[in-house]
Design an enzyme around this catalytic site. Structure first.
Site, PDB file in Angstrom:
ATOM      1  N   SER A  74       8.254  59.916  56.375  1.00 34.24           N
ATOM      2  CA  SER A  74       8.516  61.266  56.862  1.00 34.24           C
ATOM      3  C   SER A  74       9.901  61.688  56.403  1.00 34.24           C
ATOM      4  CB  SER A  74       8.451  61.285  58.393  1.00 34.24           C
ATOM      5  OG  SER A  74       8.984  62.474  58.925  1.00 34.24           O
TER       6      SER A  74
ATOM      7  N   TYR B 212      10.152  57.707  66.760  1.00 37.14           N
ATOM      8  CA  TYR B 212       9.556  58.223  65.526  1.00 37.14           C
ATOM      9  C   TYR B 212      10.495  58.044  64.334  1.00 37.14           C
ATOM     10  CZ  TYR B 212       7.215  61.211  62.184  1.00 37.14           C
ATOM     11  OH  TYR B 212       6.597  61.676  61.048  1.00 37.14           O
TER      12      TYR B 212
END
Length: 313
Positions: free
Chosen positions: A160, A172
């Site tokens: 990401s 995350y």
């Protein structure tokens, strides 16, 4: 200058069009195919004529994907947080590919929640995300890697833009930074085996990774379980503004995910895949530049986005 631009364009065009041969005979194993990127990639590779081995978390997801595709796609169930499930899925893949090996492993399974200010979260909140996005990815790779080496194929890891610059608290970004480090180290180790490792670093896209529960109710649960002293230090205005800004981020998330799927496909079918793919204008124009700026400059820019807590100095 124009000639250099033309040569650069021609070089990139050649690399994009220079595809591996016999794609119809090559197997691709994709995790996280119930929905989102993995689901769409599986369908796109089937349309291209490849042999797709799709791992889903739920029986419902597996059945739906099987119904929507052709005989070239086969499904299995996989929970990347459980070693026995990973071992069973790896054996299933081994039985399918045989001696030819596995052309591509796509580690796509991932979760994004819980996320929020780090102090609002617990160790269990971090572990929940890291176990799926990082530890599960590593364990799947280690079990499947001998088959990829046999085929001299490639590993495609879903990271990401949050793996290049930490824009939100929680597990995350922590997990995606780990994906970057694991991918970099294993890419160098596998170079002499003829195996390529690619990293997908999308910007802000709208997928099921954000969950189905209302964002405000999720944040309210995090807020209300905090000790009163912690809540007082932040203040109700901080909670309200922080939640509103997260809602704005979700609202502007790009719903058209085709660039991400095409990047994943290119990493699988190109003879010269890139090491990193950055689909999304926000990835190219915001997150990657932020990651390359001096840290104090990046801190200054991102801190302007956060509300000021009640006990600020």
């Amino acid at each position: 200058m124009a000639a250099l631009t033309d040569l650069s364009f021609m070089y990139r065009w050649f690399k994009n069009c220079n595809l591996v041969g016999n794609l119809s005979e090559k197997y691709v194993f994709i995790t996280g195919c119930d929905s989102g990127f993995g689901n769409l990639l599986a369908k796109q590779l089937v349309d291209r004529g490849m042999q797709v081995l799709a791992a889903c978390f739920t029986e419902e997801g597996a059945q739906k994907l099987q119904q929507d595709t052709s005989y070239r796609l086969q499904t299995t169930l996989l929970d990347v947080t459980k070693s026995e499930s990973i071992k069973a899925a790896a054996q299933w893949v081994r039985d399918k590919v045989g001696e030819q090996g596995l052309w591509a492993l796509v580690n796509n399974a991932g979760v994004g929640l819980p996320s929020g200010p780090n102090e609002w979260l617990t160790k269990e909140d971090f572990v929940k995300v890291i176990n799926v996005n990082l530890v599960g990815l590593i364990e799947v790779t280690l079990h499947v890697l001998p088959m990829v080496k046999r085929a001299r194929g490639r590993v495609v890891n879903m990271s990401s833009s949050g793996g290049r610059v930490a824009v939100i608290g929680g597990g995350y970004c922590v997990s995606k930074f780990g994906v970057e480090a694991f991918s970099d180290s294993i890419r160098r180790e596998l170079y002499y085996f003829g195996v390529k490792v690619c990293i997908i670093e999308p910007g802000n896209y709208r997928t099921a990774i954000l969950g189905k529960e209302n964002l405000e109710s999720r944040m309210r649960k995090l807020w209300e379980r905090l000790p009163q002293e912690t809540r007082d230090s932040y203040g109700e205005d901080y909670f309200r503004i922080y939640t509103d800004k997260l809602k704005n981020i979700m609202q502007v998330a790009e719903p058209r995910v085709r660039d991400v799927i095409n990047s994943m496909e290119h990493a699988i079918v190109s003879r010269s895949p890139r090491i990193r793919y950055n689909p999304g204008l926000d990835a190219k124009l915001l997150y990657i530049p932020l990651a390359k700026l001096p840290t104090p400059v990046t801190d200054f820019i991102l801190s302007r986005y956060l509300p000021r807590p009640a006990d600020s100095v």
